[in-house]
Design a protein around this motif. Structure first.
Motif, PDB file in Angstrom:
ATOM      1  N   ASP A 126       0.990  -1.172   0.018  1.00 47.37           N
ATOM      2  CA  ASP A 126       0.018  -0.104  -0.056  1.00 47.37           C
ATOM      3  C   ASP A 126       0.791   1.347   0.049  1.00 47.37           C
ATOM      4  O   ASP A 126       0.559   2.251  -0.728  1.00 47.37           O
ATOM      5  CB  ASP A 126      -1.000   0.200   1.051  1.00 47.37           C
ATOM      6  CG  ASP A 126      -0.261  -0.207   2.557  1.00 47.37           C
ATOM      7  OD1 ASP A 126       0.651  -1.030   2.447  1.00 47.37           O
ATOM      8  OD2 ASP A 126      -0.672   0.091   3.417  1.00 47.37           O
ATOM      9  N   ILE A 182      -2.710  -5.126  -4.726  1.00 43.77           N
ATOM     10  CA  ILE A 182      -2.324  -4.194  -3.809  1.00 43.77           C
ATOM     11  C   ILE A 182      -2.421  -4.933  -2.218  1.00 43.77           C
ATOM     12  O   ILE A 182      -3.782  -4.979  -1.935  1.00 43.77           O
ATOM     13  CB  ILE A 182      -3.047  -2.852  -3.706  1.00 43.77           C
ATOM     14  CG1 ILE A 182      -2.594  -2.221  -4.930  1.00 43.77           C
ATOM     15  CG2 ILE A 182      -2.502  -1.993  -2.459  1.00 43.77           C
ATOM     16  CD1 ILE A 182      -3.298  -0.818  -5.118  1.00 43.77           C
ATOM     17  N   HIS A 242      -7.582  -5.091  -4.480  1.00 41.21           N
ATOM     18  CA  HIS A 242      -7.195  -4.502  -3.219  1.00 41.21           C
ATOM     19  C   HIS A 242      -7.607  -5.588  -2.043  1.00 41.21           C
ATOM     20  O   HIS A 242      -8.838  -5.904  -1.512  1.00 41.21           O
ATOM     21  CB  HIS A 242      -7.867  -3.122  -2.895  1.00 41.21           C
ATOM     22  CG  HIS A 242      -7.508  -2.607  -1.496  1.00 41.21           C
ATOM     23  ND1 HIS A 242      -8.404  -1.473  -1.037  1.00 41.21           N
ATOM     24  CD2 HIS A 242      -6.649  -2.563  -0.763  1.00 41.21           C
ATOM     25  CE1 HIS A 242      -7.769  -0.981   0.020  1.00 41.21           C
ATOM     26  NE2 HIS A 242      -6.854  -1.804   0.314  1.00 41.21           N
ATOM     27  N   HIS A 271      -7.131  -6.612   1.973  1.00 42.33           N
ATOM     28  CA  HIS A 271      -6.668  -6.289   3.343  1.00 42.33           C
ATOM     29  C   HIS A 271      -6.088  -7.136   3.995  1.00 42.33           C
ATOM     30  O   HIS A 271      -6.669  -8.273   3.954  1.00 42.33           O
ATOM     31  CB  HIS A 271      -7.880  -5.649   4.027  1.00 42.33           C
ATOM     32  CG  HIS A 271      -8.676  -4.217   3.332  1.00 42.33           C
ATOM     33  ND1 HIS A 271      -8.328  -3.281   3.838  1.00 42.33           N
ATOM     34  CD2 HIS A 271      -9.479  -4.307   2.453  1.00 42.33           C
ATOM     35  CE1 HIS A 271      -8.939  -2.389   3.121  1.00 42.33           C
ATOM     36  NE2 HIS A 271      -9.689  -2.935   2.033  1.00 42.33           N
ATOM     37  N   PHE A 323      -8.232   2.155  -2.129  1.00 48.63           N
ATOM     38  CA  PHE A 323      -7.322   1.919  -3.563  1.00 48.63           C
ATOM     39  C   PHE A 323      -8.596   1.517  -4.449  1.00 48.63           C
ATOM     40  O   PHE A 323      -8.264   1.933  -5.435  1.00 48.63           O
ATOM     41  CB  PHE A 323      -6.358   0.793  -3.311  1.00 48.63           C
ATOM     42  CG  PHE A 323      -5.131   1.100  -2.294  1.00 48.63           C
ATOM     43  CD1 PHE A 323      -4.566   1.966  -3.244  1.00 48.63           C
ATOM     44  CD2 PHE A 323      -4.994   1.028  -1.076  1.00 48.63           C
ATOM     45  CE1 PHE A 323      -3.179   2.407  -2.622  1.00 48.63           C
ATOM     46  CE2 PHE A 323      -4.073   1.276  -0.763  1.00 48.63           C
ATOM     47  CZ  PHE A 323      -2.915   2.220  -1.205  1.00 48.63           C
ATOM     48  N   ASP A 328      -2.438  -4.705   1.331  1.00 49.89           N
ATOM     49  CA  ASP A 328      -2.495  -3.375   2.159  1.00 49.89           C
ATOM     50  C   ASP A 328      -2.580  -3.868   3.586  1.00 49.89           C
ATOM     51  O   ASP A 328      -3.590  -4.294   4.220  1.00 49.89           O
ATOM     52  CB  ASP A 328      -4.115  -2.769   2.088  1.00 49.89           C
ATOM     53  CG  ASP A 328      -4.261  -1.429   2.798  1.00 49.89           C
ATOM     54  OD1 ASP A 328      -3.227  -1.208   3.536  1.00 49.89           O
ATOM     55  OD2 ASP A 328      -5.332  -1.076   2.600  1.00 49.89           O
TER      56      ASP A 328
END
Length: 525
Positions: free
Chosen positions: A423, A447, A514, A516, A477, A449
């Motif tokens: 990120d 990504i 994206h 997490h 994002f 993150d």
């Protein structure tokens, strides 16, 4: 009348430099006026992004590249990734605008003071031609310097009014080929390999840069040697799932010496000896006997140990293979990988990379910039491609991965390009998603993150407490990517990841996934 612009464009056509990366300014108008239909201008929204895109394009396509920057300010913006290009041995011509010659004595607005000094020492050669008529010849020389081993960026500053000056046609010269090893030095290395009982190869980015991965695989199998990848390597130069692959040497001296202990000969191919990132003390042991093969005289000169052999890496590998007979020693075993991680909430980086390993084809071109998850990627997502399987940065200037993936997709349109990014790294160059959408590139950006600059905390160590300035949580994002024209997937639970990856990889649009992940960093070593 034939102008400097006309002669330069003919030269660029002959050199295959018709794709130009840039962000135009007023000092570039003369170069860009009447832009030819057979040229392609790839627009980046900030100069550092243009340079990183050009870097990815050059490495993915195996060719030189031209990037056009704007006077002093634009060059200044781009210098971080000119440094990256220097470390990555990228054959890049940086063509910068300059104010008109008649204004230069007065230090004008947009004038670059002592322009050739600005990018040094991170270019192989830099010049502002003395006369307008010298511009095409300077660009021709810059190309030959950039593409002469060791490859690297060069810099040419051109005053804005030079392009309309009259110039004579320029003769076309062929590319300058590489070179092979000294026969007596090669014979010494052959004798050492023949006598060794437990040799090991250390491969670096120079192997892949010359397309020599199949050659080094054949050599390793013939001499029955294990293979380490060099520390801080920005290209994958050996299949990471090969049974003789031992892994990556750590980026610190003591760990490297300990890893190589037990071998009686080390042969380093296309890598420095060695590129370190941290210091954790010295070892009581010393390195085994060592030979270093490189095309870079500076790499050979600064190595503190070993016998240096200056040569193109592929030429040396092939000469070795032709001179060696298969030994009687057993085939060494490579690394033992950790078992597949379990599914858990929050999502772990281990789960992300293990799932990606299931989904990515062998020939995918992976671009990575994941400082806090690098070791985890290497453990669970091995790069398997035999040519340009991985692009990363050998320099340390953040913001490389996202635009480099865009450039790689332009440079190798027949390859599937997947970028795996942190990120923090992504936010250095998020504007490159706009170029990906504008160029309709089917790149998948994953990504990972963890809501922080976790690499800073990892290197600081728990004894220093939580470092300031590392918290990044809450960046949307998917919203950023959608605003620039990309397709998006948000992944917050483990079961969502596989379907998001499958969909993204099949999409012909640039897509951001994206993910997490657990903010607590994982350290494997």
């Amino acid at each position: 009348m034939t102008t400097v612009r006309d002669v330069t464009r003919d030269l660029l056509r002959s050199l295959g430099l018709t794709t130009i990366f840039g962000n135009p300014g007023t000092t570039e108008i003369g170069f860009l006026r009447g832009f030819p239909e057979d040229f392609r201008y790839v627009l980046g929204l900030q100069e550092s992004i243009c340079v990183a895109m050009a870097d990815g394009y050059a490495h993915a396509g195996g060719r030189a590249v031209l990037v056009n920057l704007h006077s002093a300010g634009g060059v200044g913006h781009g210098l971080g990734h000119v440094f990256t290009a220097y470390r990555n041995n990228t054959p890049m011509i940086v063509l910068a605008g300059q104010q008109v010659r008649s204004l230069l004595p007065g230090e004008p607005f947009l004038g670059a003071l002592d322009a050739p000094s600005f990018p040094r020492p991170y270019v192989k050669w830099a010049v502002e031609p003395a006369r307008a008529q010298d511009v095409p010849g300077a660009i021709a020389r810059a190309y030959h310097v950039a593409t002469q081993p060791p490859f690297g960026p060069v810099f040419v500053s051109v005053p804005a009014d030079d392009w309309d000056a009259e110039a004579d046609p320029l003769p076309v010269r062929p590319a300058i080929p590489g070179f092979g090893p000294d026969p007596s030095a090669l014979a010494e290395l052959v004798s050492a390999l023949t006598a060794a009982t437990n040799p090991v190869l250390v491969v670096g980015p120079g192997v892949d840069a010359e397309g020599a991965i199949p050659d080094v695989v054949e050599l390793a199998e013939r001499v029955r040697a294990g293979v380490w990848a060099s520390p801080m390597s920005w290209r994958s130069s050996f299949p990471e799932d090969h049974p003789q692959f031992l892994g990556f040497l750590p980026p610190e001296e003591r760990g490297t010496v300990e890893a190589l202990h037990g071998h009686d000969l080390v042969v380093v191919l296309g890598a420095p000896v060695f590129l370190y990132h941290v210091y954790r003390g010295s070892s009581d042991r010393t390195l085994p006997a060592l030979f270093l093969v490189s095309d870079d005289e500076q790499v050979l000169a600064r190595a503190r140990v070993g016998v240096g052999i200056r040569s193109g890496v592929r030429a040396a590998i092939r000469a070795l293979a032709d001179s060696l007979t298969e030994p009687s020693r057993p085939v060494p075993a490579g690394r033992t990988r950790r078992p597949r991680p379990p599914e858990s909430v929050p999502i772990t980086a281990e789960w992300v990379f293990a799932t990606m390993a299931d989904e990515l084809a062998e020939d995918v071109l992976l671009v990575e910039e994941i400082p806090s998850h690098l070791l985890v990627r290497r453990e669970y997502l091995p790069v398997r491609a035999k040519r340009t399987g991985l692009l990363s940065t050998g320099g340390g200037a953040l913001g490389y991965g996202l635009p480099a993936a865009v450039g790689a997709a332009l440079g190798a349109p027949d390859r599937k390009v997947v970028a795996v990014l942190g990120d923090g790294s992504s936010m250095y160059s998020i504007q490159a998603l706009w170029t990906a959408a504008r160029e309709h590139l089917p790149v998948t950006f994953v990504i990972v993150d963890n809501a922080q600059y976790a690499a800073v905390d990892i290197l600081a160590g728990p004894e220093n407490g939580k470092m300031p300035g590392v918290e990044l949580g809450g960046i949307d994002f998917t919203g950023l990517a959608a605003s620039m024209g990309c397709h998006t997937h948000r992944v917050e639970h483990p079961h969502e990841l596989k379907s998001a990856l499958t969909s993204a990889l099949a999409d012909d649009r640039p897509t951001v996934v994206h993910v997490h992940v657990d903010p607590n960093p994982t350290v494997l070593y």
